[in-house]
Design a protein around this motif. Sequence first.
Motif, PDB file in Angstrom:
ATOM      1  N   SER A 131       1.008  -0.832   0.078  1.00 52.63           N
ATOM      2  CA  SER A 131      -0.239   0.168   0.054  1.00 52.63           C
ATOM      3  C   SER A 131       0.718   1.222   0.413  1.00 52.63           C
ATOM      4  O   SER A 131       1.860   1.768   0.521  1.00 52.63           O
ATOM      5  CB  SER A 131      -0.669   0.149   0.899  1.00 52.63           C
ATOM      6  OG  SER A 131      -2.200   1.389   0.894  1.00 52.63           O
ATOM      7  N   SER A 132       0.631   2.301  -0.490  1.00 54.02           N
ATOM      8  CA  SER A 132       1.584   3.047  -1.023  1.00 54.02           C
ATOM      9  C   SER A 132       0.818   4.607   0.746  1.00 54.02           C
ATOM     10  O   SER A 132       1.113   5.521   0.115  1.00 54.02           O
ATOM     11  CB  SER A 132       0.814   4.124  -1.730  1.00 54.02           C
ATOM     12  OG  SER A 132      -0.724   3.939  -2.508  1.00 54.02           O
ATOM     13  N   GLY A 133       0.213   3.867   1.325  1.00 55.05           N
ATOM     14  CA  GLY A 133      -0.125   4.510   2.381  1.00 55.05           C
ATOM     15  C   GLY A 133      -1.005   5.881   2.146  1.00 55.05           C
ATOM     16  O   GLY A 133      -1.611   6.463   3.476  1.00 55.05           O
ATOM     17  N   ASN A 134      -2.558   5.107   1.602  1.00 50.01           N
ATOM     18  CA  ASN A 134      -3.329   5.680   1.103  1.00 50.01           C
ATOM     19  C   ASN A 134      -4.411   5.007   2.043  1.00 50.01           C
ATOM     20  O   ASN A 134      -5.728   5.397   1.979  1.00 50.01           O
ATOM     21  CB  ASN A 134      -4.006   6.081  -0.142  1.00 50.01           C
ATOM     22  CG  ASN A 134      -2.790   6.796  -1.111  1.00 50.01           C
ATOM     23  OD1 ASN A 134      -2.348   7.291  -0.478  1.00 50.01           O
ATOM     24  ND2 ASN A 134      -2.548   5.772  -1.879  1.00 50.01           N
ATOM     25  N   GLY A 135      -4.129   4.001   2.318  1.00 48.22           N
ATOM     26  CA  GLY A 135      -5.338   2.789   4.160  1.00 48.22           C
ATOM     27  C   GLY A 135      -5.401   2.086   3.242  1.00 48.22           C
ATOM     28  O   GLY A 135      -4.380   1.707   2.805  1.00 48.22           O
ATOM     29  N   PRO A 136      -5.928   0.891   4.061  1.00 50.81           N
ATOM     30  CA  PRO A 136      -6.112  -0.676   4.003  1.00 50.81           C
ATOM     31  C   PRO A 136      -6.553  -0.848   2.494  1.00 50.81           C
ATOM     32  O   PRO A 136      -7.267   0.142   1.626  1.00 50.81           O
ATOM     33  CB  PRO A 136      -6.213  -0.743   5.197  1.00 50.81           C
ATOM     34  CG  PRO A 136      -7.492   0.263   5.342  1.00 50.81           C
ATOM     35  CD  PRO A 136      -6.809   1.807   4.930  1.00 50.81           C
ATOM     36  N   THR A 137      -5.955  -2.032   2.182  1.00 49.68           N
ATOM     37  CA  THR A 137      -6.660  -1.886   0.548  1.00 49.68           C
ATOM     38  C   THR A 137      -8.252  -3.091   0.776  1.00 49.68           C
ATOM     39  O   THR A 137      -8.680  -2.778   1.786  1.00 49.68           O
ATOM     40  CB  THR A 137      -5.582  -2.989   0.343  1.00 49.68           C
ATOM     41  OG1 THR A 137      -5.608  -4.554   0.922  1.00 49.68           O
ATOM     42  CG2 THR A 137      -4.329  -2.622   0.020  1.00 49.68           C
ATOM     43  N   GLN A 138      -8.362  -3.612  -0.125  1.00 46.76           N
ATOM     44  CA  GLN A 138      -9.954  -3.573  -0.195  1.00 46.76           C
ATOM     45  C   GLN A 138      -9.826  -5.067   0.289  1.00 46.76           C
ATOM     46  O   GLN A 138     -10.660  -5.815   1.417  1.00 46.76           O
ATOM     47  CB  GLN A 138     -10.617  -4.288  -1.749  1.00 46.76           C
ATOM     48  CG  GLN A 138     -11.008  -2.407  -2.316  1.00 46.76           C
ATOM     49  CD  GLN A 138     -12.035  -2.132  -1.686  1.00 46.76           C
ATOM     50  OE1 GLN A 138     -13.135  -2.953  -0.840  1.00 46.76           O
ATOM     51  NE2 GLN A 138     -11.920  -0.868  -1.620  1.00 46.76           N
ATOM     52  N   ARG A 139      -8.803  -6.124   0.005  1.00 44.50           N
ATOM     53  CA  ARG A 139      -8.092  -7.269   0.470  1.00 44.50           C
ATOM     54  C   ARG A 139      -8.064  -6.650   2.043  1.00 44.50           C
ATOM     55  O   ARG A 139      -9.166  -7.756   2.706  1.00 44.50           O
ATOM     56  CB  ARG A 139      -7.187  -7.790   0.318  1.00 44.50           C
ATOM     57  CG  ARG A 139      -7.069  -8.988   0.591  1.00 44.50           C
ATOM     58  CD  ARG A 139      -6.051 -10.150  -0.452  1.00 44.50           C
ATOM     59  NE  ARG A 139      -5.993 -11.460   0.137  1.00 44.50           N
ATOM     60  CZ  ARG A 139      -5.451 -12.541   0.332  1.00 44.50           C
ATOM     61  NH1 ARG A 139      -3.861 -12.296   0.239  1.00 44.50           N
ATOM     62  NH2 ARG A 139      -5.552 -13.338   0.266  1.00 44.50           N
ATOM     63  N   GLN A 140      -7.591  -5.968   2.609  1.00 49.54           N
ATOM     64  CA  GLN A 140      -7.136  -5.501   4.199  1.00 49.54           C
ATOM     65  C   GLN A 140      -8.828  -5.641   4.758  1.00 49.54           C
ATOM     66  O   GLN A 140      -8.804  -5.958   5.784  1.00 49.54           O
ATOM     67  CB  GLN A 140      -6.764  -5.011   4.353  1.00 49.54           C
ATOM     68  CG  GLN A 140      -5.049  -5.250   4.501  1.00 49.54           C
ATOM     69  CD  GLN A 140      -3.826  -4.001   4.608  1.00 49.54           C
ATOM     70  OE1 GLN A 140      -4.208  -2.896   3.926  1.00 49.54           O
ATOM     71  NE2 GLN A 140      -2.973  -4.341   5.505  1.00 49.54           N
ATOM     72  N   LEU A 141      -9.559  -4.915   4.262  1.00 50.55           N
ATOM     73  CA  LEU A 141     -10.953  -3.952   4.631  1.00 50.55           C
ATOM     74  C   LEU A 141     -11.498  -5.789   4.724  1.00 50.55           C
ATOM     75  O   LEU A 141     -12.328  -5.842   5.512  1.00 50.55           O
ATOM     76  CB  LEU A 141     -11.457  -2.947   3.729  1.00 50.55           C
ATOM     77  CG  LEU A 141     -10.655  -2.061   3.335  1.00 50.55           C
ATOM     78  CD1 LEU A 141     -10.690  -0.783   2.590  1.00 50.55           C
ATOM     79  CD2 LEU A 141     -10.828  -1.206   4.719  1.00 50.55           C
ATOM     80  N   ARG A 142     -11.349  -6.337   3.915  1.00 49.83           N
ATOM     81  CA  ARG A 142     -12.410  -7.621   3.878  1.00 49.83           C
ATOM     82  C   ARG A 142     -11.937  -8.490   4.227  1.00 49.83           C
ATOM     83  O   ARG A 142     -13.533  -9.472   5.741  1.00 49.83           O
ATOM     84  CB  ARG A 142     -12.373  -8.062   2.085  1.00 49.83           C
ATOM     85  CG  ARG A 142     -13.140  -9.078   1.370  1.00 49.83           C
ATOM     86  CD  ARG A 142     -13.318  -9.862   0.121  1.00 49.83           C
ATOM     87  NE  ARG A 142     -11.861  -9.887   0.270  1.00 49.83           N
ATOM     88  CZ  ARG A 142     -11.277 -10.434  -0.288  1.00 49.83           C
ATOM     89  NH1 ARG A 142     -10.920  -8.986  -1.171  1.00 49.83           N
ATOM     90  NH2 ARG A 142     -10.686 -11.040  -0.816  1.00 49.83           N
ATOM     91  N   VAL A 143     -11.013  -9.039   4.165  1.00 53.03           N
ATOM     92  CA  VAL A 143     -10.407  -9.916   5.614  1.00 53.03           C
ATOM     93  C   VAL A 143     -11.189  -9.743   7.076  1.00 53.03           C
ATOM     94  O   VAL A 143     -11.009 -10.660   8.098  1.00 53.03           O
ATOM     95  CB  VAL A 143      -8.525 -10.061   5.295  1.00 53.03           C
ATOM     96  CG1 VAL A 143      -7.814 -11.010   6.601  1.00 53.03           C
ATOM     97  CG2 VAL A 143      -8.720 -11.053   4.106  1.00 53.03           C
ATOM     98  N   GLY A 144     -10.812  -8.415   6.868  1.00 50.07           N
ATOM     99  CA  GLY A 144     -10.746  -7.451   8.863  1.00 50.07           C
ATOM    100  C   GLY A 144     -12.089  -7.694   9.186  1.00 50.07           C
ATOM    101  O   GLY A 144     -12.746  -7.865  10.219  1.00 50.07           O
ATOM    102  N   GLU A 145     -12.935  -7.062   7.779  1.00 55.16           N
ATOM    103  CA  GLU A 145     -14.804  -7.914   8.255  1.00 55.16           C
ATOM    104  C   GLU A 145     -15.267  -8.956   8.623  1.00 55.16           C
ATOM    105  O   GLU A 145     -15.757  -9.325   9.477  1.00 55.16           O
ATOM    106  CB  GLU A 145     -15.480  -6.864   7.013  1.00 55.16           C
ATOM    107  CG  GLU A 145     -17.166  -7.267   7.110  1.00 55.16           C
ATOM    108  CD  GLU A 145     -17.745  -6.531   8.498  1.00 55.16           C
ATOM    109  OE1 GLU A 145     -18.218  -6.830   8.932  1.00 55.16           O
ATOM    110  OE2 GLU A 145     -16.580  -5.624   8.491  1.00 55.16           O
ATOM    111  N   LEU A 146     -14.464 -10.213   7.463  1.00 53.46           N
ATOM    112  CA  LEU A 146     -14.850 -11.494   7.872  1.00 53.46           C
ATOM    113  C   LEU A 146     -14.415 -11.730   9.281  1.00 53.46           C
ATOM    114  O   LEU A 146     -14.929 -12.787   9.821  1.00 53.46           O
ATOM    115  CB  LEU A 146     -14.081 -12.140   7.051  1.00 53.46           C
ATOM    116  CG  LEU A 146     -14.576 -12.035   5.357  1.00 53.46           C
ATOM    117  CD1 LEU A 146     -13.575 -13.178   4.376  1.00 53.46           C
ATOM    118  CD2 LEU A 146     -15.930 -12.616   6.051  1.00 53.46           C
ATOM    119  N   ILE A 147     -13.434 -11.321   9.712  1.00 51.79           N
ATOM    120  CA  ILE A 147     -12.552 -11.186  11.493  1.00 51.79           C
ATOM    121  C   ILE A 147     -13.805 -11.025  12.656  1.00 51.79           C
ATOM    122  O   ILE A 147     -14.305 -11.841  12.807  1.00 51.79           O
ATOM    123  CB  ILE A 147     -11.519 -11.188  11.144  1.00 51.79           C
ATOM    124  CG1 ILE A 147     -10.267 -11.688  10.266  1.00 51.79           C
ATOM    125  CG2 ILE A 147     -10.991 -11.227  12.237  1.00 51.79           C
ATOM    126  CD1 ILE A 147      -8.534 -11.558  10.861  1.00 51.79           C
TER     127      ILE A 147
END
Length: 143
Positions: A7-23
Amino acid sequence: MSNKRSSSGNGPTQRQLRVGELIRRTLSDVLNRAEVHDPDLNRMSITVGEVSCSNDLKVATVYVAPLMGSVPMEEAIAALARNKAELRHRVASELTLKYAPDLRFRPDETFDRLDETRRLFADPRVQQDVAAPTADDRDGEED
């Protein structure tokens, strides 16, 4: 050409957000159904507010809060930390990731910040500033 994967520092990627929500959903379900073999943890009502994942998805920071202040925050986090291995196993069984993320529990301070924001907006000086017309508002009235 190199392919920049991090990530270029613009925040979490879509994958990070998706995995975080699943967890988050999985942990919420496990805690709600009292599937953990710890009677102390099963007696607690804990809400999982947010889960943020590291870039490599190997670490998941779980922000939790006891519902309605039923137990002290420190006690809830200690109980979750004691049962981290079992919770991690439950999460791993639900997700199809190469590695089961390491779970780190932190207090969810979202509601405290919300209360502080409400308190600030109730301040008479802030109310006065909000009610005062700005220069842009005055310019728009002349048209």
